[in-house]
Scaffold this active site. Structure first.
Site, PDB file in Angstrom:
ATOM      1  N   CYS A 246       0.846  -1.191   0.065  1.00  0.00           N
ATOM      2  CA  CYS A 246       0.034   0.065   0.060  1.00  0.00           C
ATOM      3  C   CYS A 246       1.005   1.393   0.092  1.00  0.00           C
ATOM      4  CB  CYS A 246      -1.071  -0.137   1.264  1.00  0.00           C
ATOM      5  SG  CYS A 246      -2.114  -1.405   1.335  1.00  0.00           S
ATOM      6  N   GLY A 248       0.824   4.525  -1.356  1.00  0.00           N
ATOM      7  CA  GLY A 248       0.746   5.633  -1.369  1.00  0.00           C
ATOM      8  C   GLY A 248       1.028   6.475  -0.217  1.00  0.00           C
ATOM      9  N   ASP A 315       2.284  -1.154   5.001  1.00  0.00           N
ATOM     10  CA  ASP A 315       1.825   0.182   5.652  1.00  0.00           C
ATOM     11  C   ASP A 315       0.381   0.535   5.616  1.00  0.00           C
ATOM     12  OD1 ASP A 315       1.914   2.585   7.055  1.00  0.00           O
ATOM     13  OD2 ASP A 315       2.884   3.685   5.377  1.00  0.00           O
ATOM     14  N   CYS A 368       0.290   3.671  11.363  1.00  0.00           N
ATOM     15  CA  CYS A 368       0.517   5.201  12.208  1.00  0.00           C
ATOM     16  C   CYS A 368      -0.439   5.137  13.220  1.00  0.00           C
ATOM     17  CB  CYS A 368       0.461   6.174  11.150  1.00  0.00           C
ATOM     18  SG  CYS A 368       1.097   7.828  11.701  1.00  0.00           S
TER      19      CYS A 368
END
Length: 438
Positions: A246, A248, A315, A368
């Site tokens: 992933c 982007g 991610d 995150c």
């Protein structure tokens, strides 16, 4: 503030350049925008109390002006006559002339108390302790609860207010010197945890030549460590194939591409959104233009290309609660109802990532976010019903080995690692390394 899919940290720098603001003027505008967004929930409560109205009964443009004025009064200690006068003038310039008298009256009432006095008054209406702490630190109560639960996993709930305070401190701009292309000394002073990290000088980082050339990038040091956990977990064999599932908008992909180029490996970057895939291509253009950038659903890739890759970075799309200091408005945009759907997507993507990696290969699961539902719970679910045999790796040991100083990471299940802004000066990144064993 008006609702927009883009965050202020992406929009504001371009707006400042377009307005040709620099130095103190740019600093004032930046604090006005970020400070207002960061404490919007608190200011909304103050405005509602001072005006005697529900926010839905206030014109949207007038409400934005009131929020900016309230931050000047309570957050920037601007003299009342100046903050009120400038806010009224702004309302007139922006086309809210009819609301100027209302704005004047409300801001004068706001100015009658300090921020601490307003907080004391508002705390009396708190529905529970998390709500009360949220009022004091300008966080929604549900976010406070989530952070408390995340810290409880490590037995460190006494650090809750430190986390909330860190979320409210604007971070310096972090840079990464891409391996083989730039030295940390070209970016600024050395960072605090990443061997490739630097802290940018004050001002627009685009004025640094290495940044303008793409050899140095803006990237949080926690993101750097997350990517390096995969590329440096063990020596790289020439010819390895890596996948950013992933990718982007391309920050970690650029770092992995540079790491791969140095080690003789090859990177493929996948992104479901065509627009974001375009961002990935641009991010890689100055680093490794030969990297294949694909547009496709990462959930399908494991079945389409089983066992092809040696290392896979996932991610995963997440709530972003780990980056509240950089994206202050995210705390007010996100809702608890967003998380279950994200967690389901994360589980599907992790399932695909493990199918895509070869036996003996490694997957890095990264978010995150410190939210337990998006971090340890996703890993627990995977290990309870894995698509292939898998063993969790001691990710804490890997990050401690890579970092330039001891991280003192908390103990989490399966050796997972959770970074924190108050403890490490990074975004709250979660990293779990997994090895496919057969």
């Amino acid at each position: 503030m008006s609702v927009d899919d883009a965050y202020a940290n992406l929009l504001l720098p371009a707006r400042l350049r377009r307005a040709r603001l620099s130095g103190p003027d740019a600093g004032f505008a930046t604090e006005l925008v970020y400070g207002t967004l960061r404490r919007r929930g608190l200011y909304d409560a103050v405005i509602a109390r001072a005006s005697g109205r529900q926010l839905t009964a206030i014109d949207a443009l007038a409400l934005d002006v009131l929020r900016l004025g309230t931050h000047q009064l309570l957050g920037m200690q601007t003299p009342a006559h100046a903050a009120v006068g400038e806010s009224v003038a702004l309302a007139k310039r922006a086309g809210a002339t009819r609301a100027s008298g209302f704005i004047n009256a409300v801001l004068r009432r706001v100015s009658e108390r300090s921020e601490a006095e307003w907080i004391t008054q508002l705390e009396q209406g708190a529905v529970d302790e998390h709500h009360r702490v949220g009022i004091a630190h300008a966080h929604p109560g549900w976010v406070v609860r989530v952070l408390h639960e995340a810290l409880a996993r490590e037995g460190r709930t006494d650090e809750l207010e430190q986390v909330l305070e860190a979320d409210n401190v604007p971070p310096r701009v972090s840079l990464v010197a891409l391996p083989g292309l730039a030295a940390v000394s070209e970016a600024g002073e050395a960072g605090s945890v990443s061997p490739l990290g630097a802290v940018a000088p004050l001002g627009d980082p685009a004025t640094i030549s290495a940044v303008a050339e793409g050899r140095v990038r803006v990237q949080d040091e926690g993101s750097q460590l997350a990517a390096l956990a995969l590329s440096r977990v063990e020596p790289v064999a020439a010819g390895e194939h890596w996948l950013d599932l992933c990718a982007g908008p391309g920050g970690k992909a650029a770092l992995l591409a540079a790491e791969a180029a140095v080690a003789g490996a090859h990177l493929t970057a996948n992104e479901i959104s065509p627009a974001r895939a375009g961002l990935v291509s641009r991010a890689l253009a100055a680093v490794a233009p030969d990297v294949e950038v694909r547009t496709g659903d990462g959930r399908d890739l494991g079945t389409a290309e089983p066992g092809r890759y040696d290392r896979v970075l996932l991610d995963a799309p997440c709530s972003g609660l780990g980056a509240l200091r950089r994206r202050p408005e995210a705390r007010w945009r996100k809702q608890p109802s967003d998380v279950p759907e994200l967690a389901a997507l994360q589980r599907e993507l992790l399932h695909s990532a493990l199918l895509a990696v070869r036996p003996g290969g490694i997957v890095a699961y990264v978010t995150c976010s410190p939210h337990p539902t998006e971090t340890t719970a996703v890993v627990d679910a995977l290990l309870a019903d894995p698509p292939v045999p898998v063993t969790p790796l001691d990710t804490r040991e890997v990050l401690e080995r890579i970092a330039v100083r001891p991280l003192e990471l908390g103990e989490l299940p399966h050796g997972a690692a959770q970074l924190w802004p108050h403890r490490h000066g990074t975004d709250a990144m979660f990293v779990q390394l997994l090895r496919r064993t057969a």
